[in-house]
Every structure is written in C-alpha cells, then in structure tokens.
Design a protein around this motif. Structure first.
Motif, mmCIF file in Angstrom:
data_model
loop_
_atom_site.group_PDB
_atom_site.id
_atom_site.type_symbol
_atom_site.label_atom_id
_atom_site.label_comp_id
_atom_site.label_asym_id
_atom_site.label_seq_id
_atom_site.Cartn_x
_atom_site.Cartn_y
_atom_site.Cartn_z
ATOM 1 N N GLU A 293 0.841 -1.208 0.000
ATOM 2 C CA GLU A 293 0.000 0.000 0.000
ATOM 3 C C GLU A 293 0.876 1.257 0.000
ATOM 4 O O GLU A 293 0.588 2.222 -0.708
ATOM 5 C CB GLU A 293 -0.928 0.002 1.218
ATOM 6 C CG GLU A 293 -2.092 -0.983 1.090
ATOM 7 C CD GLU A 293 -2.820 -1.229 2.419
ATOM 8 O OE1 GLU A 293 -3.695 -2.103 2.442
ATOM 9 O OE2 GLU A 293 -2.472 -0.553 3.433
ATOM 10 N N ALA A 294 1.939 1.213 0.800
ATOM 11 C CA ALA A 294 2.850 2.363 0.849
ATOM 12 C C ALA A 294 3.512 2.579 -0.508
ATOM 13 O O ALA A 294 3.653 3.719 -0.977
ATOM 14 C CB ALA A 294 3.905 2.147 1.938
ATOM 15 N N LEU A 295 3.899 1.472 -1.178
ATOM 16 C CA LEU A 295 4.522 1.590 -2.495
ATOM 17 C C LEU A 295 3.530 2.125 -3.524
ATOM 18 O O LEU A 295 3.889 2.945 -4.385
ATOM 19 C CB LEU A 295 5.082 0.246 -2.951
ATOM 20 C CG LEU A 295 6.234 -0.321 -2.122
ATOM 21 C CD1 LEU A 295 6.854 -1.515 -2.829
ATOM 22 C CD2 LEU A 295 7.286 0.734 -1.831
ATOM 23 N N ALA A 296 2.287 1.678 -3.423
ATOM 24 C CA ALA A 296 1.265 2.162 -4.364
ATOM 25 C C ALA A 296 1.062 3.662 -4.182
ATOM 26 O O ALA A 296 0.908 4.409 -5.158
ATOM 27 C CB ALA A 296 -0.045 1.406 -4.142
ATOM 28 N N ARG B 215 2.370 9.190 -6.831
ATOM 29 C CA ARG B 215 2.723 10.610 -6.743
ATOM 30 C C ARG B 215 3.211 11.151 -8.090
ATOM 31 O O ARG B 215 3.857 10.447 -8.854
ATOM 32 C CB ARG B 215 3.837 10.816 -5.703
ATOM 33 C CG ARG B 215 3.401 10.545 -4.285
ATOM 34 C CD ARG B 215 4.551 10.858 -3.330
ATOM 35 N NE ARG B 215 4.336 10.228 -2.032
ATOM 36 C CZ ARG B 215 5.274 10.114 -1.096
ATOM 37 N NH1 ARG B 215 6.510 10.566 -1.317
ATOM 38 N NH2 ARG B 215 5.000 9.542 0.062
ATOM 39 N N GLU B 216 2.911 12.396 -8.320
ATOM 40 C CA GLU B 216 3.390 13.062 -9.546
ATOM 41 C C GLU B 216 4.750 13.661 -9.248
ATOM 42 O O GLU B 216 4.871 14.854 -8.958
ATOM 43 C CB GLU B 216 2.421 14.184 -9.934
ATOM 44 C CG GLU B 216 1.024 13.732 -10.248
ATOM 45 C CD GLU B 216 0.836 13.401 -11.728
ATOM 46 O OE1 GLU B 216 1.752 13.723 -12.516
ATOM 47 O OE2 GLU B 216 -0.203 12.816 -12.068
ATOM 48 N N CYS B 217 5.787 12.838 -9.269
ATOM 49 C CA CYS B 217 7.124 13.358 -8.976
ATOM 50 C C CYS B 217 8.167 12.557 -9.720
ATOM 51 O O CYS B 217 7.853 11.557 -10.381
ATOM 52 C CB CYS B 217 7.383 13.356 -7.464
ATOM 53 S SG CYS B 217 7.399 11.721 -6.744
ATOM 54 N N GLN C 34 10.812 9.391 -5.975
ATOM 55 C CA GLN C 34 10.136 8.153 -5.564
ATOM 56 C C GLN C 34 11.136 7.203 -4.894
ATOM 57 O O GLN C 34 10.805 6.564 -3.885
ATOM 58 C CB GLN C 34 9.496 7.488 -6.775
ATOM 59 C CG GLN C 34 8.363 8.354 -7.368
ATOM 60 C CD GLN C 34 7.413 7.583 -8.253
ATOM 61 O OE1 GLN C 34 7.752 6.523 -8.756
ATOM 62 N NE2 GLN C 34 6.225 8.134 -8.434
ATOM 63 N N LEU C 35 12.339 7.122 -5.432
ATOM 64 C CA LEU C 35 13.357 6.277 -4.811
ATOM 65 C C LEU C 35 13.740 6.816 -3.434
ATOM 66 O O LEU C 35 13.977 6.054 -2.502
ATOM 67 C CB LEU C 35 14.598 6.183 -5.716
ATOM 68 C CG LEU C 35 14.390 5.481 -7.060
ATOM 69 C CD1 LEU C 35 15.670 5.506 -7.874
ATOM 70 C CD2 LEU C 35 13.908 4.047 -6.859
ATOM 71 N N GLY C 36 13.776 8.138 -3.330
ATOM 72 C CA GLY C 36 14.068 8.752 -2.033
ATOM 73 C C GLY C 36 12.994 8.420 -1.004
ATOM 74 O O GLY C 36 13.291 8.129 0.156
ATOM 75 N N ALA C 37 11.743 8.435 -1.447
ATOM 76 C CA ALA C 37 10.631 8.089 -0.551
ATOM 77 C C ALA C 37 10.708 6.617 -0.151
ATOM 78 O O ALA C 37 10.392 6.247 0.992
ATOM 79 C CB ALA C 37 9.303 8.387 -1.233
ATOM 80 N N VAL D 252 9.961 1.821 -11.505
ATOM 81 C CA VAL D 252 10.339 3.219 -11.245
ATOM 82 C C VAL D 252 11.581 3.612 -12.058
ATOM 83 O O VAL D 252 11.604 4.662 -12.700
ATOM 84 C CB VAL D 252 10.588 3.452 -9.739
ATOM 85 C CG1 VAL D 252 11.217 4.827 -9.498
ATOM 86 C CG2 VAL D 252 9.283 3.330 -8.955
ATOM 87 N N VAL D 253 12.592 2.760 -12.037
ATOM 88 C CA VAL D 253 13.823 3.138 -12.759
ATOM 89 C C VAL D 253 13.629 3.042 -14.277
ATOM 90 O O VAL D 253 14.214 3.823 -15.032
ATOM 91 C CB VAL D 253 15.059 2.322 -12.299
ATOM 92 C CG1 VAL D 253 15.342 2.554 -10.832
ATOM 93 C CG2 VAL D 253 14.908 0.843 -12.589
ATOM 94 N N ARG D 254 12.783 2.106 -14.721
ATOM 95 C CA ARG D 254 12.522 1.986 -16.162
ATOM 96 C C ARG D 254 11.802 3.236 -16.671
ATOM 97 O O ARG D 254 12.200 3.848 -17.679
ATOM 98 C CB ARG D 254 11.676 0.734 -16.436
ATOM 99 C CG ARG D 254 11.377 0.507 -17.910
ATOM 100 C CD ARG D 254 10.644 -0.823 -18.157
ATOM 101 N NE ARG D 254 9.466 -1.001 -17.321
ATOM 102 C CZ ARG D 254 8.311 -0.365 -17.485
ATOM 103 N NH1 ARG D 254 8.173 0.516 -18.463
ATOM 104 N NH2 ARG D 254 7.304 -0.592 -16.675
ATOM 105 N N VAL D 255 10.769 3.653 -15.948
ATOM 106 C CA VAL D 255 10.034 4.857 -16.333
ATOM 107 C C VAL D 255 10.944 6.086 -16.243
ATOM 108 O O VAL D 255 10.916 6.954 -17.120
ATOM 109 C CB VAL D 255 8.781 5.025 -15.448
ATOM 110 C CG1 VAL D 255 8.148 6.398 -15.660
ATOM 111 C CG2 VAL D 255 7.771 3.920 -15.721
#
Lengths: 195, 195
Positions: A69-72, A77-79, A84-87, A136-139
């Motif tokens: 849920e936390a990952l979703a 997020r629009e960032c 996102q990796l930092g989060a 995340v890294v692919r996008v």
DNA sequence: TGCGACTCACTTACTAGTAGGTAAGTGCGA
DNA sequence: TCGCACTTACCTACTAGTAAGTGAGTCGCA
C-alpha cells in the motif's frame, strides 16, 4: 459520536509480535513474551494463532500488504523517479529510527529455520519490491531523468540489496547517519541521474 | 613424512558451529546439534567452551582473524582498485555458493539478542571492513583509477552494506546469478571507474 | 418475555521436548 | 600418578502446544 474501534486481541498480538520480530527475529521471541506484554495467557495466543507458524504467516501477510500500500501511494505521486526512490529509502530509514529492521530482511537471515509458507512469503516480498523498483527506474530512464545501461530489474535488485544491507549493518554499526550516507550512494550509483 | 596434524576437538566444534551459525544464525543451533554431528556429548562442548557466549566470542574472533588475513592478502596484490574490490566481492560470493551468509551479517540480524562481547566483535568486524574498503577506494582515486566525490569512508560503507544485503537477499531470492548482478552494480556505483 | 442451546474469548493446568549448564567420575597417555 | 579430555547423569528454565473448563453474550423459539 462513535469511539475509535478498540483493536482486537488478535491485532494486538500481531502488533507485539511484529515489533519483536523486527527487533529480535522470529526465533527471538516466544508466546510467553507476547502474553506477558498483553497480560493474557499463552493459551490466548494459541486461540487466535494455533501454531507459531500461523502467527508468522499472518504477520508476513499483513506486513507485505501494508508495504505494498505504501509503495502504491508513492508510485501514484506526480514526482520524479529520484523522488520516488528517495521516498522508498525513507520507508527503510523510518524503521531504523525505531531500532528495527525490515521484517523480511531480518527473516531472510533466519530463512533456513522458517516454515515453507513463510519462506514463500519472504520471496514474494522481495519479488514485489524488485518489480516496483524496476518499474520506477525503467520509467525514469524512459523519461530521460535517469541514465543507465542494462536491465531495470538488475538496478532494482541492487537498490533492494543495498537498502536491506544498510539497515542490517547500520543498526549495529553507524546508526541513522551512516544509513543515509550509504543509501544515498546506493541510489545514486544504481539509478544515476541523466547528465 | 609427518601426517597432517589432526584437528583438535575444539577446532572441530568451532568448524561445526561456524557452519551452523552462517546458515541458521547463532540462536539457530544448539550444543546438542553440534554434539550429534561430532559424536560427542554436550558436556564435551561445555568442557571446551563453558558457555555458548564463549563459543560465540571464539567463533567471531577466528572468523574476523581469517577475514582480515584474506583482506591483507588481497590488499598486497599488485593490481587495480577495481580488481581488489572484485576480489572482495568474490569472498562474499564464495560463502553464498555454500548456502551460507557472512557470519557477521547473519549475527547482525540477531544483534539485539547477543551478549555484549559478541556485539562489540560484530561492530569491530564492520569497522575493519569499512576501513579496508575506504583505503582501497581512496588509493584508487589518488591513482586516477576511480572517480567519485566525498569521503572514501562513505563509499566503503555503501559497498559493505550492498554486499551484505545482496548476500542476505540472494540466498532467499535470486541465488548466485542475481548476487553477481547486484554486486557488480553496487561496486560500479559506489566506486566508479574514472572516465 | 423468558429460557435453553450455543458461541466466543479466554483461563487453568498440564504435556513432551529442548535449551544451556553442572558435578562427579572414568580412562588413558605422558 | 597425575591431569587432560571426555562421559554419565543430572538440573532448572523455557519452548510450543493441548485439553478441559468458565463466564458473558447471543440466538432461536414457545
């Protein structure tokens, strides 16, 4: 004016077991420890979780669900990919601040002593984290934010391993400060920003 | 023609304990397990190591000494920093191939349950590994082989954490192949070659 | 409305097995 | 004959797990 729903005994048992498992490992606490804390008998715990392996399975199921849920939430997020990796790294830092480890990280150390179902749940946790990170890294690369060669999946594995290891090592040696320093280098190294 | 010196019982006990500790953790084996394997009684083990904490301390001392010797050997080679880091990662890969973890990695997971002396030994192990790695990357940068900003010590921490984590995760999920992939990215990310 | 049947959540009292640890004794080689 | 390396026989504490019982609450029904 409904009062907040009182946590059920089963939930309180899971809470206590989770805290202990993340600090001492699954073999590092007993039904008696939890019973003492909750002022109930060990038979009460057996009433809700007939065997310790059942408690462990429920523990992993709840932990994995919450983590997903936390990952979703972060993924929605629009960032930037870097944000996102930092989060993602922040999730790890938060548990370290409580003196704990990632549940699946500490259980991976005990892997060989755990029942089959728990092993499968640990593997599934790592696989889903890896998949989320790979996306995340692919996008991020597709958007031109990140620049790296090879498979996103390998980058994801490196990030996952780096953060799990940083948690493990930093709890014993270095603390939160050194965790941050290591995490920053791991993220920047595995998912470097485009020039 | 002297025959090879027969290993002493104390050494055989340490060997068996080390194998078990690296697979199941320090709390994951008992004196009875070792006694069964060596066909002796648990009292024999108590004769050589009066308490389990003594066995643990001796285990860590021997492991750390041998690891330091391996690092001294690698450090003495006339080769590039990258080659030395590769040899360092190979030490980790070798234990993974036997289905084990780094002794101090798995004990770090059990850290909160271990006696004070063992905790200090684990911290010292990490500190000496970090120091060795920091020297390798610092010299590599001075020689112009590596290129990175900031403190060598932080790079060292990232490498140590990355490899410990890769061992932990890859034993449960991914195996040797994924370990190599993650280790390669961790090393290249934390200690990048000069352009 | 009241009563029996039943369930839920829990306790009491126990089990077998295992943990680390100890005291006293034995055999054997120098 | 001394003492090292080991065994026998034991102890206490703790582990997960179980069987039987209890009190409070709920349900269906006359």
């Amino acid at each position: 004016m409904a009062s907040p729903p009182a946590a059920s005994t089963a939930d309180l048992i899971l809470d206590a077991a989770e805290r202990r498992a993340q600090s001492f490992g699954f073999n590092g606490f007993s039904y008696a420890d939890i019973a003492d804390e909750l002022k109930v008998t060990t038979a009460t715990i057996h009433y809700h979780f007939s065997a310790k392996s059942d408690l462990g399975a429920d523990l992993l199921q709840r932990y994995s669900r919450r983590f997903a849920e936390a990952l979703a939430e972060i993924g929605g997020r629009e960032c930037s990919a870097a944000a996102q990796l930092g989060a993602y790294a922040q999730l790890y830092e938060d548990v370290l601040r409580e003196g704990r480890l990632c549940l699946c990280g500490i259980l991976a150390a005990e892997y060989e002593t755990l029942p089959a179902q728990m092993r499968e749940q640990i593997v599934a946790f790592f696989a889903s984290n890896e998949a989320w990170l790979a996306k995340v890294v692919r996008v991020g690369r597709e958007r031109g934010e990140l620049q790296f060669a090879g498979e996103p999946r390998d980058r994801a594995m490196a990030i996952l391993c780096g953060l799990e290891g940083a948690l493990l090592v930093a709890r014993a040696y270095g603390g939160v400060e050194r965790f941050r320093a290591a995490a920053e280098i791991v993220l920047a190294g595995a998912a470097p920003a485009a020039a």
